[in-house]
Enzyme design. Structure first.
Site, PDB file in Angstrom:
ATOM      1  N   LYS A 120       0.829  -1.208   0.000  1.00  0.00           N
ATOM      2  CA  LYS A 120       0.000   0.000   0.000  1.00  0.00           C
ATOM      3  C   LYS A 120       0.872   1.270   0.000  1.00  0.00           C
ATOM      4  O   LYS A 120       0.641   2.194  -0.781  1.00  0.00           O
ATOM      5  CB  LYS A 120      -0.924  -0.001   1.227  1.00  0.00           C
ATOM      6  CG  LYS A 120      -2.015   1.036   1.138  1.00  0.00           C
ATOM      7  CD  LYS A 120      -2.908   1.014   2.360  1.00  0.00           C
ATOM      8  CE  LYS A 120      -2.192   1.593   3.531  1.00  0.00           C
ATOM      9  NZ  LYS A 120      -2.972   1.843   4.711  1.00  0.00           N
ATOM     10  N   ASP A 138      -6.794   1.339   0.697  1.00  0.00           N
ATOM     11  CA  ASP A 138      -6.822   1.453   2.155  1.00  0.00           C
ATOM     12  C   ASP A 138      -8.243   1.140   2.622  1.00  0.00           C
ATOM     13  O   ASP A 138      -9.099   0.734   1.829  1.00  0.00           O
ATOM     14  CB  ASP A 138      -6.362   2.843   2.604  1.00  0.00           C
ATOM     15  CG  ASP A 138      -7.411   3.910   2.290  1.00  0.00           C
ATOM     16  OD1 ASP A 138      -8.348   3.631   1.500  1.00  0.00           O
ATOM     17  OD2 ASP A 138      -7.310   5.008   2.844  1.00  0.00           O
TER      18      ASP A 138
END
Ligand code: SF4
Length: 213
Positions: A120, A138
């Site tokens: 991420k 997210d």
């Protein structure tokens, strides 16, 4: 959800915010990398408060390495998980100095090999610092993608794969920020604001909430 609806959603989000930006303060790829690493399980506001004081003092890998773990902790101790974050940020700074000439590598593998940097974070840095069409998923993007049925998936990797597949190229660089901001301010976790949602007529969520205030 069909592709015409998806395109309509993207066009609306783009019209509403043609140049979306991260809410983390940064002025270089390294500052962004540090800010994103610090932001795990913390709000952007709390990270900005810390980096507003940290970056004027230390905003290069060498300067953070010189600050050391204890020195860095003084600046970030208001952020959750600061002990581990301080260890990781100092360690990754040393690696950048020793192996990358003090630069943030524009390379997924190299980024993901740094301490505390997962897929991420690498996606955010590649997208936001370097303009790659990567999509970091997210908690906000995961929720919005599933609720709306825009890109449903059982886990973040499934949602990322789906988004990469269904989002047309012209929207790919910005979709990450549009979906995060939509999730953060409108399609919020506990009580989505469907009554004032820009894409309410296109969203396929079955439990919309009205009024929203
Ligand atoms: S209509 Fe409601 S559930 Fe759908 S995207 Fe908007 S806020 Fe989220």
């Amino acid at each position: 959800m069909n592709k015409d609806k998806r395109r309509a959603i993207l066009e609306r989000l783009r019209d509403n915010n043609p140049h979306p930006q991260t809410e983390l303060n940064y002025s270089s790829p390294f500052e962004l990398l540090v800010a994103v690493t610090l932001s795990a399980q913390a709000t952007d506001v709390s990270v900005n408060k810390a980096t507003d004081k940290l970056f004027p003092v230390a905003n290069t890998p060498q300067a953070i390495a010189d600050l050391g773990v204890d020195g860095l902790k003084e600046y970030i101790k208001t952020i959750g998980l600061y002990n581990n974050k301080a260890i990781n940020v100092v360690a990754l700074s040393k690696i950048l100095v020793e192996q990358y000439n003090g630069e943030v590598p524009e390379n997924r593998e190299a980024l993901e090999s740094l301490p505390g940097v997962g897929r991420k974070t690498a996606n955010v840095v590649l997208n936001t610092a370097f303009g790659w069409p990567t999509i970091a998923v997210d908690t906000h993007i995961f929720r919005v993608s599933n609720r709306t049925r825009f890109a449903p998936g059982k886990n973040v990797q499934e949602v990322e794969d789906k988004l990469l597949k269904v989002v047309p190229a012209e929207f790919k660089v910005d979709v990450h920020h549009w979906l995060i901001l939509h999730g953060r301010y409108t399609c919020i976790a506990r009580k989505p604001r469907c009554g004032s949602c820009l894409i309410e007529d296109l969203c396929e969520f079955k439990e919309k909430i009205y009024p929203d205030d």
